[in-house]
Write a protein that holds these residues in place. Structure first.
Motif, PDB file in Angstrom:
ATOM      1  N   ALA A   2       0.819  -1.214   0.000  1.00 35.19           N
ATOM      2  CA  ALA A   2       0.000   0.000   0.000  1.00 35.19           C
ATOM      3  C   ALA A   2       0.850   1.260   0.000  1.00 35.19           C
ATOM      4  O   ALA A   2       0.630   2.174  -0.800  1.00 35.19           O
ATOM      5  N   SER A   3       1.838   1.317   0.889  1.00 34.69           N
ATOM      6  CA  SER A   3       2.575   2.557   1.115  1.00 34.69           C
ATOM      7  C   SER A   3       3.727   2.766   0.140  1.00 34.69           C
ATOM      8  O   SER A   3       3.992   3.902  -0.271  1.00 34.69           O
ATOM      9  N   ILE A   4       4.416   1.712  -0.257  1.00 28.47           N
ATOM     10  CA  ILE A   4       5.596   1.836  -1.117  1.00 28.47           C
ATOM     11  C   ILE A   4       5.259   1.589  -2.587  1.00 28.47           C
ATOM     12  O   ILE A   4       5.617   2.382  -3.463  1.00 28.47           O
ATOM     13  N   LEU A   5       4.553   0.483  -2.863  1.00 26.81           N
ATOM     14  CA  LEU A   5       4.265   0.115  -4.248  1.00 26.81           C
ATOM     15  C   LEU A   5       2.963   0.683  -4.781  1.00 26.81           C
ATOM     16  O   LEU A   5       2.804   0.846  -5.995  1.00 26.81           O
ATOM     17  N   GLY A   6       2.017   0.951  -3.892  1.00 26.40           N
ATOM     18  CA  GLY A   6       0.694   1.370  -4.339  1.00 26.40           C
ATOM     19  C   GLY A   6       0.012   0.294  -5.165  1.00 26.40           C
ATOM     20  O   GLY A   6      -0.732   0.591  -6.103  1.00 26.40           O
ATOM     21  N   SER A   7       0.253  -0.959  -4.824  1.00 24.13           N
ATOM     22  CA  SER A   7      -0.229  -2.096  -5.606  1.00 24.13           C
ATOM     23  C   SER A   7      -1.302  -2.858  -4.843  1.00 24.13           C
ATOM     24  O   SER A   7      -1.014  -3.469  -3.799  1.00 24.13           O
ATOM     25  N   ALA A   8      -2.520  -2.868  -5.355  1.00 23.39           N
ATOM     26  CA  ALA A   8      -3.607  -3.608  -4.719  1.00 23.39           C
ATOM     27  C   ALA A   8      -3.339  -5.111  -4.677  1.00 23.39           C
ATOM     28  O   ALA A   8      -3.611  -5.758  -3.656  1.00 23.39           O
ATOM     29  N   PRO A   9      -2.798  -5.753  -5.757  1.00 21.47           N
ATOM     30  CA  PRO A   9      -2.533  -7.192  -5.678  1.00 21.47           C
ATOM     31  C   PRO A   9      -1.554  -7.572  -4.573  1.00 21.47           C
ATOM     32  O   PRO A   9      -1.713  -8.611  -3.925  1.00 21.47           O
ATOM     33  N   VAL A  10      -0.520  -6.750  -4.364  1.00 22.35           N
ATOM     34  CA  VAL A  10       0.429  -7.039  -3.291  1.00 22.35           C
ATOM     35  C   VAL A  10      -0.252  -6.900  -1.928  1.00 22.35           C
ATOM     36  O   VAL A  10      -0.022  -7.700  -1.010  1.00 22.35           O
ATOM     37  N   VAL A  11      -1.111  -5.902  -1.810  1.00 24.58           N
ATOM     38  CA  VAL A  11      -1.865  -5.737  -0.567  1.00 24.58           C
ATOM     39  C   VAL A  11      -2.740  -6.954  -0.304  1.00 24.58           C
ATOM     40  O   VAL A  11      -2.802  -7.476   0.811  1.00 24.58           O
ATOM     41  N   VAL A  12      -3.413  -7.432  -1.346  1.00 26.35           N
ATOM     42  CA  VAL A  12      -4.271  -8.607  -1.196  1.00 26.35           C
ATOM     43  C   VAL A  12      -3.448  -9.825  -0.772  1.00 26.35           C
ATOM     44  O   VAL A  12      -3.853 -10.601   0.104  1.00 26.35           O
ATOM     45  N   ALA A  13      -2.263 -10.019  -1.368  1.00 27.68           N
ATOM     46  CA  ALA A  13      -1.397 -11.142  -1.001  1.00 27.68           C
ATOM     47  C   ALA A  13      -0.962 -11.040   0.460  1.00 27.68           C
ATOM     48  O   ALA A  13      -0.952 -12.038   1.194  1.00 27.68           O
ATOM     49  N   GLY A  14      -0.608  -9.831   0.880  1.00 27.39           N
ATOM     50  CA  GLY A  14      -0.228  -9.636   2.276  1.00 27.39           C
ATOM     51  C   GLY A  14      -1.381  -9.904   3.221  1.00 27.39           C
ATOM     52  O   GLY A  14      -1.215 -10.546   4.260  1.00 27.39           O
ATOM     53  N   LEU A  15      -2.570  -9.425   2.858  1.00 31.02           N
ATOM     54  CA  LEU A  15      -3.736  -9.636   3.705  1.00 31.02           C
ATOM     55  C   LEU A  15      -4.122 -11.116   3.766  1.00 31.02           C
ATOM     56  O   LEU A  15      -4.598 -11.603   4.796  1.00 31.02           O
TER      57      LEU A  15
END
Length: 417
Positions: free
Chosen positions: A107-120
């Protein structure tokens, strides 16, 4: 201690000091889980802004957390059997920390929703497994200590969410980047986990049965057979309704206050903190209420309280009145999950399997809730989307008799904290 007419199996070699240390470690584990979830949810408005996400898109992003949670819950009883409580909880909390870090980075560095979803999803898997493992530990410690403390364990969870929400509000106010905030919390959780699990004691709830109780399920099929039991399913429905009541606030309260009542992001986070504070108070006070009035009456009363609070939040335009409604909502949602877990763990021989099943049913609320409320919010506004919660609150109140205490449960004696 006696439950269902059979002697509880507290490890005879443990001293009172060790039993209390075991209890305090469980308090810490519950609190860390609460801290982790509130850290993420309290920064939802900022995350929404970083990702430039619509309400509907935020619903699908949070959906990743729900999917991971359900996967973790489904695997939990099997992992517990193979790894034991101590190693399972350590693994889970490290997964929580890793997932929180990855989601914050996305969210904070990449601004990437898919990465956020993977982390969540990673975060959710660790949190889901830990939910079952720590409730099984709590039930075993409750019997060993000889007193009712399960709602207090859940109060520790709420206390963790209260601290997490407060830190989120402060981070929002002072402009702390999301990534810096979540990494700091993740490191703290990892360090605390390594220390806390050292105080967990062995107990018979996972591997075997206690004399006079149900035969412990053996193998995958045996543990999955618990889903065929009527009481398991009915308790699951109670937890489903009340988890949706609690989860809808976790996922959408801050955004609902920002978008529906036009408060600032910081005020939205603070109001969410007020909700979890009310839940904490409800769980602390609920121990005495449960002992005096029993599970069924308390569940019905709290369901009614949550319904009144929701109506105030949804329909009253005054921020002050709506905030009072948030307090009632939090008090009303406070006991559904812990009472359901206590009911599921009444028989320690099948505690791991039944708690896993009931928690999985309850977490179905987290699976369907975020996208459904998000989609409804797109068309009708977030406040009116919360009307769906009223239906599930009513369902929880109607099915509350399934959580009634066993008739054969006897007064207990044993070490006190």
């Amino acid at each position: 201690m006696t439950i269902n007419g059979a002697a509880a199996a507290a490890p005879a070699e443990l001293t009172r000091k060790q039993l209390v240390g075991w209890r305090n470690a469980i308090f810490a584990i519950f609190a860390m889980c609460g801290l982790s979830i509130a850290t993420w949810l309290g920064r939802n408005p900022a995350i929404r802004d970083l990702l430039h996400a619509s309400t509907g898109k935020m619903g699908w992003i949070v959906f990743g957390l729900a999917v991971g949670s359900v996967v973790g819950l489904t695997l939990s009883s099997h992992v517990l059997v193979h790894l034991g409580g101590r190693r399972t909880i350590l693994l889970c909390l490290l997964l929580v920390a890793a997932g929180l870090t990855l989601a914050g980075f996305g969210a904070s560095i990449l601004g990437s929703a898919p990465v956020v979803v993977a982390g969540l999803a990673t975060f959710g898997a660790g949190n889901g497994m830990c939910d079952v493992a720590m409730n099984v530990e709590g039930a075993a410690n409750e019997r060993a200590l000889g007193r009712t403390i399960m709602p207090l364990f859940h109060a520790a969870f709420s206390g963790g969410t209260m601290v997490g929400a407060g830190l989120a509000a402060l981070a929002e106010h002072f402009g702390v980047p999301v990534f810096v905030h979540v990494v700091t919390v993740a490191v703290a959780i990892s360090l605390c986990a390594v220390v806390a699990v050292r105080f967990l004691a062995p107990h018979p709830d996972v591997p075997g049965a206690t004399a006079g109780m149900s035969e412990a399920p053996v193998g995958w099929r045996g543990r999955l057979a618990i889903w065929k039991e009527r009481r398991t399913l009915l308790i699951g429905l109670i937890v489903l309704g009340m988890a949706f009541t609690e989860g809808s606030a976790n996922d959408w309260l801050a955004l609902s206050m920002v978008d529906g009542h036009h408060v600032s992001n910081a005020a939205g986070a603070a109001i969410f903190g007020l909700f979890v504070t009310a839940m904490t108070a409800g769980r602390i006070l609920g121990v005495r209420a449960l002992d005096r009035f029993g599970r069924v009456l308390v569940l019905r009363a709290t369901a009614a309280m949550a319904a009144v609070g929701l109506v105030m939040v949804i329909f009253v335009p005054s921020v002050l009145i709506s905030t009072i409604g948030v307090v009632l909502w939090g008090l009303g949602a406070s006991l559904g999950f812990p009472v359901g877990m206590s009911a599921a763990a009444d028989d320690p021989a099948v505690a791991a399997a039944r708690v896993s099943a009931v928690a999985t049913i309850g977490y179905f609320a987290f699976l369907v809730g975020p996208p459904v409320i998000g989609l409804l919010g797109e068309h009708f506004g977030l406040l009116h989307a919360l009307l769906l919660v009223l239906v599930l609150v009513a369902a929880a109140g109607i099915t509350s008799p399934a959580a009634r205490e066993p008739v054969t449960r006897e007064p207990v004696v044993g070490p006190t904290a």
